[in-house]
Motif scaffolding. Structure first.
Motif, PDB file in Angstrom:
ATOM      1  N   PRO A   1       0.822  -1.205   0.000  1.00 35.98           N
ATOM      2  CA  PRO A   1       0.000   0.000   0.000  1.00 35.98           C
ATOM      3  C   PRO A   1       0.861   1.264   0.000  1.00 35.98           C
ATOM      4  O   PRO A   1       1.943   1.283   0.576  1.00 35.98           O
ATOM      5  CB  PRO A   1      -0.807  -0.108   1.292  1.00 35.98           C
ATOM      6  N   GLU A   2       0.356   2.283  -0.676  1.00 38.77           N
ATOM      7  CA  GLU A   2       1.084   3.557  -0.702  1.00 38.77           C
ATOM      8  C   GLU A   2       0.791   4.303   0.587  1.00 38.77           C
ATOM      9  O   GLU A   2      -0.352   4.571   0.921  1.00 38.77           O
ATOM     10  CB  GLU A   2       0.637   4.399  -1.899  1.00 38.77           C
ATOM     11  N   ILE A   3       1.838   4.609   1.313  1.00 39.27           N
ATOM     12  CA  ILE A   3       1.690   5.324   2.576  1.00 39.27           C
ATOM     13  C   ILE A   3       2.547   6.568   2.505  1.00 39.27           C
ATOM     14  O   ILE A   3       3.746   6.495   2.296  1.00 39.27           O
ATOM     15  CB  ILE A   3       2.129   4.439   3.762  1.00 39.27           C
ATOM     16  N   ARG A   4       1.915   7.696   2.658  1.00 42.40           N
ATOM     17  CA  ARG A   4       2.634   8.970   2.567  1.00 42.40           C
ATOM     18  C   ARG A   4       3.035   9.441   3.956  1.00 42.40           C
ATOM     19  O   ARG A   4       2.334   9.225   4.924  1.00 42.40           O
ATOM     20  CB  ARG A   4       1.757  10.014   1.890  1.00 42.40           C
ATOM     21  N   GLY A   5       4.168  10.066   4.026  1.00 40.11           N
ATOM     22  CA  GLY A   5       4.636  10.606   5.288  1.00 40.11           C
ATOM     23  C   GLY A   5       5.370   9.561   6.106  1.00 40.11           C
ATOM     24  O   GLY A   5       5.601   8.439   5.683  1.00 40.11           O
ATOM     25  N   ASN A   6       5.705   9.923   7.302  1.00 39.20           N
ATOM     26  CA  ASN A   6       6.446   9.041   8.199  1.00 39.20           C
ATOM     27  C   ASN A   6       5.444   8.249   9.033  1.00 39.20           C
ATOM     28  O   ASN A   6       5.093   8.623  10.140  1.00 39.20           O
ATOM     29  CB  ASN A   6       7.376   9.860   9.090  1.00 39.20           C
ATOM     30  N   VAL A   7       4.964   7.131   8.483  1.00 40.14           N
ATOM     31  CA  VAL A   7       3.954   6.320   9.150  1.00 40.14           C
ATOM     32  C   VAL A   7       4.547   4.956   9.483  1.00 40.14           C
ATOM     33  O   VAL A   7       5.196   4.337   8.655  1.00 40.14           O
ATOM     34  CB  VAL A   7       2.722   6.133   8.222  1.00 40.14           C
ATOM     35  N   ASN A   8       4.333   4.508  10.693  1.00 38.32           N
ATOM     36  CA  ASN A   8       4.789   3.192  11.103  1.00 38.32           C
ATOM     37  C   ASN A   8       3.681   2.199  10.789  1.00 38.32           C
ATOM     38  O   ASN A   8       2.639   2.192  11.423  1.00 38.32           O
ATOM     39  CB  ASN A   8       5.112   3.173  12.601  1.00 38.32           C
ATOM     40  N   PHE A   9       3.894   1.362   9.780  1.00 40.12           N
ATOM     41  CA  PHE A   9       2.888   0.417   9.328  1.00 40.12           C
ATOM     42  C   PHE A   9       3.277  -0.987   9.759  1.00 40.12           C
ATOM     43  O   PHE A   9       4.411  -1.400   9.587  1.00 40.12           O
ATOM     44  CB  PHE A   9       2.777   0.478   7.798  1.00 40.12           C
ATOM     45  N   GLU A  10       2.339  -1.709  10.335  1.00 39.67           N
ATOM     46  CA  GLU A  10       2.633  -3.075  10.737  1.00 39.67           C
ATOM     47  C   GLU A  10       1.463  -3.982  10.385  1.00 39.67           C
ATOM     48  O   GLU A  10       0.344  -3.531  10.221  1.00 39.67           O
ATOM     49  CB  GLU A  10       2.928  -3.170  12.221  1.00 39.67           C
ATOM     50  N   ILE A  11       1.763  -5.264  10.230  1.00 42.32           N
ATOM     51  CA  ILE A  11       0.730  -6.260   9.975  1.00 42.32           C
ATOM     52  C   ILE A  11       0.232  -6.740  11.332  1.00 42.32           C
ATOM     53  O   ILE A  11       1.005  -7.233  12.145  1.00 42.32           O
ATOM     54  CB  ILE A  11       1.281  -7.428   9.146  1.00 42.32           C
ATOM     55  N   LYS A  12      -1.050  -6.599  11.558  1.00 42.81           N
ATOM     56  CA  LYS A  12      -1.634  -7.001  12.828  1.00 42.81           C
ATOM     57  C   LYS A  12      -1.717  -8.519  12.917  1.00 42.81           C
ATOM     58  O   LYS A  12      -1.842  -9.214  11.921  1.00 42.81           O
ATOM     59  CB  LYS A  12      -3.047  -6.411  12.980  1.00 42.81           C
ATOM     60  N   ILE A  13      -1.673  -9.043  14.127  1.00 45.59           N
ATOM     61  CA  ILE A  13      -1.719 -10.485  14.359  1.00 45.59           C
ATOM     62  C   ILE A  13      -2.994 -11.092  13.790  1.00 45.59           C
ATOM     63  O   ILE A  13      -2.996 -12.227  13.323  1.00 45.59           O
ATOM     64  CB  ILE A  13      -1.554 -10.802  15.862  1.00 45.59           C
ATOM     65  N   GLN A  14      -4.104 -10.335  13.765  1.00 46.66           N
ATOM     66  CA  GLN A  14      -5.356 -10.852  13.224  1.00 46.66           C
ATOM     67  C   GLN A  14      -5.207 -11.201  11.742  1.00 46.66           C
ATOM     68  O   GLN A  14      -5.781 -12.170  11.257  1.00 46.66           O
ATOM     69  CB  GLN A  14      -6.497  -9.831  13.381  1.00 46.66           C
ATOM     70  N   PHE A  15      -4.420 -10.406  11.013  1.00 43.83           N
ATOM     71  CA  PHE A  15      -4.201 -10.676   9.588  1.00 43.83           C
ATOM     72  C   PHE A  15      -3.454 -11.983   9.413  1.00 43.83           C
ATOM     73  O   PHE A  15      -3.799 -12.800   8.557  1.00 43.83           O
ATOM     74  CB  PHE A  15      -3.435  -9.523   8.932  1.00 43.83           C
ATOM     75  N   MET A  16      -2.442 -12.216  10.217  1.00 45.27           N
ATOM     76  CA  MET A  16      -1.683 -13.453  10.124  1.00 45.27           C
ATOM     77  C   MET A  16      -2.574 -14.644  10.475  1.00 45.27           C
ATOM     78  O   MET A  16      -2.483 -15.700   9.859  1.00 45.27           O
ATOM     79  CB  MET A  16      -0.454 -13.413  11.042  1.00 45.27           C
ATOM     80  N   GLN A  17      -3.484 -14.482  11.424  1.00 42.93           N
ATOM     81  CA  GLN A  17      -4.406 -15.563  11.775  1.00 42.93           C
ATOM     82  C   GLN A  17      -5.353 -15.854  10.616  1.00 42.93           C
ATOM     83  O   GLN A  17      -5.668 -17.004  10.336  1.00 42.93           O
ATOM     84  CB  GLN A  17      -5.179 -15.210  13.038  1.00 42.93           C
ATOM     85  N   GLU A  18      -5.825 -14.818   9.921  1.00 37.07           N
ATOM     86  CA  GLU A  18      -6.698 -15.011   8.765  1.00 37.07           C
ATOM     87  C   GLU A  18      -5.971 -15.754   7.657  1.00 37.07           C
ATOM     88  O   GLU A  18      -6.570 -16.568   6.953  1.00 37.07           O
ATOM     89  CB  GLU A  18      -7.217 -13.670   8.254  1.00 37.07           C
ATOM     90  N   LEU A  19      -4.684 -15.477   7.474  1.00 32.54           N
ATOM     91  CA  LEU A  19      -3.910 -16.192   6.471  1.00 32.54           C
ATOM     92  C   LEU A  19      -3.855 -17.690   6.768  1.00 32.54           C
ATOM     93  O   LEU A  19      -3.773 -18.507   5.860  1.00 32.54           O
ATOM     94  CB  LEU A  19      -2.480 -15.648   6.389  1.00 32.54           C
ATOM     95  N   LYS A  20      -3.897 -18.038   8.042  1.00 36.82           N
ATOM     96  CA  LYS A  20      -3.794 -19.431   8.436  1.00 36.82           C
ATOM     97  C   LYS A  20      -5.111 -20.194   8.269  1.00 36.82           C
ATOM     98  O   LYS A  20      -5.127 -21.413   8.335  1.00 36.82           O
ATOM     99  CB  LYS A  20      -3.300 -19.531   9.875  1.00 36.82           C
ATOM    100  N   GLU A  21      -6.225 -19.483   8.069  1.00 36.58           N
ATOM    101  CA  GLU A  21      -7.505 -20.163   7.888  1.00 36.58           C
ATOM    102  C   GLU A  21      -7.513 -20.918   6.568  1.00 36.58           C
ATOM    103  O   GLU A  21      -6.880 -20.517   5.595  1.00 36.58           O
ATOM    104  CB  GLU A  21      -8.651 -19.144   7.918  1.00 36.58           C
ATOM    105  N   ASP A  22      -8.263 -22.003   6.528  1.00 36.40           N
ATOM    106  CA  ASP A  22      -8.358 -22.821   5.318  1.00 36.40           C
ATOM    107  C   ASP A  22      -9.354 -22.179   4.366  1.00 36.40           C
ATOM    108  O   ASP A  22     -10.544 -22.099   4.654  1.00 36.40           O
ATOM    109  CB  ASP A  22      -8.805 -24.238   5.676  1.00 36.40           C
ATOM    110  N   THR A  23      -8.862 -21.710   3.221  1.00 34.90           N
ATOM    111  CA  THR A  23      -9.725 -21.010   2.268  1.00 34.90           C
ATOM    112  C   THR A  23      -9.815 -21.730   0.933  1.00 34.90           C
ATOM    113  O   THR A  23     -10.261 -21.152  -0.047  1.00 34.90           O
ATOM    114  CB  THR A  23      -9.203 -19.577   2.027  1.00 34.90           C
ATOM    115  N   PHE A  24      -9.410 -22.991   0.879  1.00 35.12           N
ATOM    116  CA  PHE A  24      -9.465 -23.736  -0.372  1.00 35.12           C
ATOM    117  C   PHE A  24     -10.917 -24.062  -0.693  1.00 35.12           C
ATOM    118  O   PHE A  24     -11.635 -24.625   0.118  1.00 35.12           O
ATOM    119  CB  PHE A  24      -8.645 -25.024  -0.277  1.00 35.12           C
TER     120      PHE A  24
END
Length: 94
Positions: free
Chosen positions: A4-27
């Motif tokens: 994502p395009e982020i302008r300025g001095n922004v601290n961007f991090e991936i939240k733990i909830q996103f990593m948990q969603e990646l682990k869900e079975d989506t096949f």
């Protein structure tokens, strides 16, 4: 994945909830999905420690190291450069 395009001095991090969603079975079993690729990707995500990936850059780096190593990229470029359509083949078949 698009960073994502982020302008300025922004601290961007991936939240733990996103990593948990990646682990869900989506096949879904769609004909365009490959179960082997899905399982391999799921295993890779499952092995990621939640504390190691906290930015898009780290996720991108980990993904590229796992699925696009330089040796694989070189092989794919060689295949592209050496492409040859045979006389009796359509472009689609080649």
């Amino acid at each position: 994945m698009v960073k994502p395009e982020i302008r300025g001095n922004v601290n961007f991090e991936i939240k733990i909830q996103f990593m948990q969603e990646l682990k869900e079975d989506t096949f879904s079993g769609n004909k365009n999905e490959d179960i082997h690729d899905h399982i391999a990707a799921k295993r890779w995500v499952d092995r990621l420690s939640p504390d190691t990936i906290n930015s898009w850059d780290l996720l991108k780096k980990a993904f590229l190291e796992r699925y696009c190593p330089p040796s694989k990229t070189v092989k794919q470029l060689e295949d592209i450069h050496n492409f040859k359509q045979e006389g009796d083949e359509s472009l689609y078949q080649a």
